[in-house]
Design an enzyme around this catalytic site. Sequence first.
Site, PDB file in Angstrom:
ATOM      1  N   CYS A 150      43.626  35.386  40.301  1.00 25.34           N
ATOM      2  CA  CYS A 150      44.892  36.131  40.397  1.00 25.34           C
ATOM      3  C   CYS A 150      45.280  36.445  41.842  1.00 25.34           C
ATOM      4  CB  CYS A 150      44.806  37.419  39.587  1.00 25.34           C
ATOM      5  SG  CYS A 150      44.947  37.172  37.790  1.00 25.34           S
ATOM      6  N   CYS A 188      13.665  46.322  25.422  1.00 21.11           N
ATOM      7  CA  CYS A 188      14.939  46.411  24.695  1.00 21.11           C
ATOM      8  C   CYS A 188      15.142  47.825  24.151  1.00 21.11           C
ATOM      9  CB  CYS A 188      14.938  45.395  23.551  1.00 21.11           C
ATOM     10  SG  CYS A 188      16.331  45.568  22.417  1.00 21.11           S
ATOM     11  N   CYS A 196      40.541  39.034  36.933  1.00 18.98           N
ATOM     12  CA  CYS A 196      40.921  37.625  37.071  1.00 18.98           C
ATOM     13  C   CYS A 196      40.547  37.111  38.465  1.00 18.98           C
ATOM     14  CB  CYS A 196      42.416  37.502  36.837  1.00 18.98           C
ATOM     15  SG  CYS A 196      43.116  35.925  37.321  1.00 18.98           S
TER      16      CYS A 196
END
Length: 533
Positions: A449, A105, A446
Site C-alpha cells: 500500500c 502449549c 498491506c
Amino acid sequence: MYPPKPTSRFIFLTLTLVLLLTLSFTVTSFGDTNVDNDDEDAEGIEELLALDEEAENQENPHVKSPETEVLSKAQKIVIELNQDSTKRVIDANEFVLVLGYAPWCPRSAELMPQFAEAATELKEMGRDVVMAKIDAERYPKAASNLGIKGYPTMLLFVNGSSQAYTGGFTSQEIVIWASKKTGESVIRVNSDIQAKEFLKKHSMFAVGLFEKFEGSEYEEFIKAATSHNEIQFVETSEMGVANILFPNMKLSYPFVGLVKSELDRYTTFEGTLKMEDILQFLDVYKFPLVTTVTELNSVRVFSTRIKFQVYIFAEADDFKNVVEPLQNVARKFKPKVLFLYIDIKDDNLAKPFLTLLGREEAEETVVAAFDNKISSKYLLESDPTPSKIEEFCSGVLHGTLAPFYKSQPIPDNTEGSIQTIVGKTFDELILSSPQNTFLEVHTPRCITCEATSKKVEKLAKHFKGLDDLTFARIDAYANEHPKLQVNDYPTLLFYPAHDKSNPIKLPSKSSLKDLATLINKNLKTDHKTKDEL
C-alpha cells in the site's frame, strides 16, 4: 489462531475464529506421570501404572494440600505414552482415549486437569476406557503415527482404529462423550435411590419419560441421545422417578426435558418428538442465561444454532456487579438471543471482536450484537445499563436499529491534495459528491500500500486544479461502509460523477503513466455522458 485480518464482513472473521479454534482445540495433561524408555519391558496397563507409582514414591516427599493430592491421584490414572509403549497400549485395549499435547502449549496446560479428572470419574464409573497422553513434541514419530498433527489433539481408539474427539472440554463433557462412545448412550433409572445418585453426578442432562421403552417416539429419543455428544441422557418409565429428576406436577407420558444447574434449571421440550427437533431444543437451551466464553467452551459457543448473539465485554469485577440483572434481561429474550460474556482483558477471545467494533483499546464495558443470519453487527453506544441493553436488544430484533460500521473521527481536510475519508463521511464525500472521485483503499497491514500511496500522491499533484476531480483515500481497517465491499488491498476506485453506484476498479500495479491515462479516459467518458444526458 488470533486474530485474522478483519474485513468489513464480520462473519468471515467469526467463522475463521470458529474454524481455527476447532482445528487447534484438543486436550492435555501436566505430564506428572512418566513412562519413559526405561519401561520398555513393562507389559500391560497395570505394570505401567505400578512403575509410575514406584517412581513417585522414590521422590523426596513433601506436604501436599488435599487439592494437590486429588490432582496427583487423578494424573496417575492417565498413562504417559512414549515411542515404545504407544502401540503396545493401543493394541492391548479395546478403548483408549489419547491426548496429544506439547509442554509449552497453554491450551494443553489448561485442559490437562480436565482430562485427569475425567479419567478418575470414568474409572469410578467402571468404564473400560484407558486414558493416555503423549508428549507429541518429544515423541513426534509416535504422535504422527497416531494421527496427531496439532496441540492439543484427542483421539479415541476402538480396537486400534481411531476417531476424532468431538465433545466439549470440561471433565464432565469428556466423561459424557467417552461414556457414549464406549457404552450406552442413555442411562436407565428405575428407582428413587438411583435417581438421587444420578443427581449427585450430573449437573446437566436430558430426561425422557416413557410408559414403555418402545415405539417411534422413544426411538427418536434414542437417536437424539446417540447423536448428541455433550449432554447425558437419562430415561425412566416411573412417574415418581421422573419427578425426582424433573420436579413438575404436569408430567405425562411421553415427556422430554432439560435440566441445568442455574436459575432456569428446568426446561420442558414442547415440540414433536423427532430427533432433529430434540437436538435443536437442546442446542438452544443448553446454554446458561448469560454464558461466560472461555477457551474450553468457545468452539461450542461459536458454532451454536442461535444466530443472534449479544456480547458483553467487561472486566470480571464489573461483570459480577451486573450479572443478575443481565440474567433477567436474557430471560426475556430466550431462546431467540444468546447472551455471552467475555473478559475484556482476554486478548485471545475479546480482541478479534473488539477489532471488528473499532474498540481494540477499550477499557470500559462494551455491548454489541451480531446477527449471523444477515452478517450484521450492532453496537450499544449509550451507557450499558440493564435497561439500555434490553432496549438495545429489542431494537435490533424488531429492525429499528441500524447496523454498526466502524469509523474513525471526522478529519480536517482543509489542507492537502488528497482528502481523508472515514466511515462517517463516505456518503457525503464520495457517494453524494458532484465531482468525479479517485479513491485509494488501503490498510496498515498491506505491504504494497505504501508504494501505491506514493503513486496516488503524484497523480493528485498532476491533476491538481481540475474542478471536477477529487482524490481521496480511506483506511479500510479502521473504517467501514455498506457500499464499500473491498477485500484486496490496495484497491483503486474511480467514481464517475454521473454514476456513483458503479465505481470503476483501476489496476493498482499499473505505472504512473498508465494510471494517468485511465483517469483521463474516464473523465472524458463522464463528460460525454453528462453531455448526452
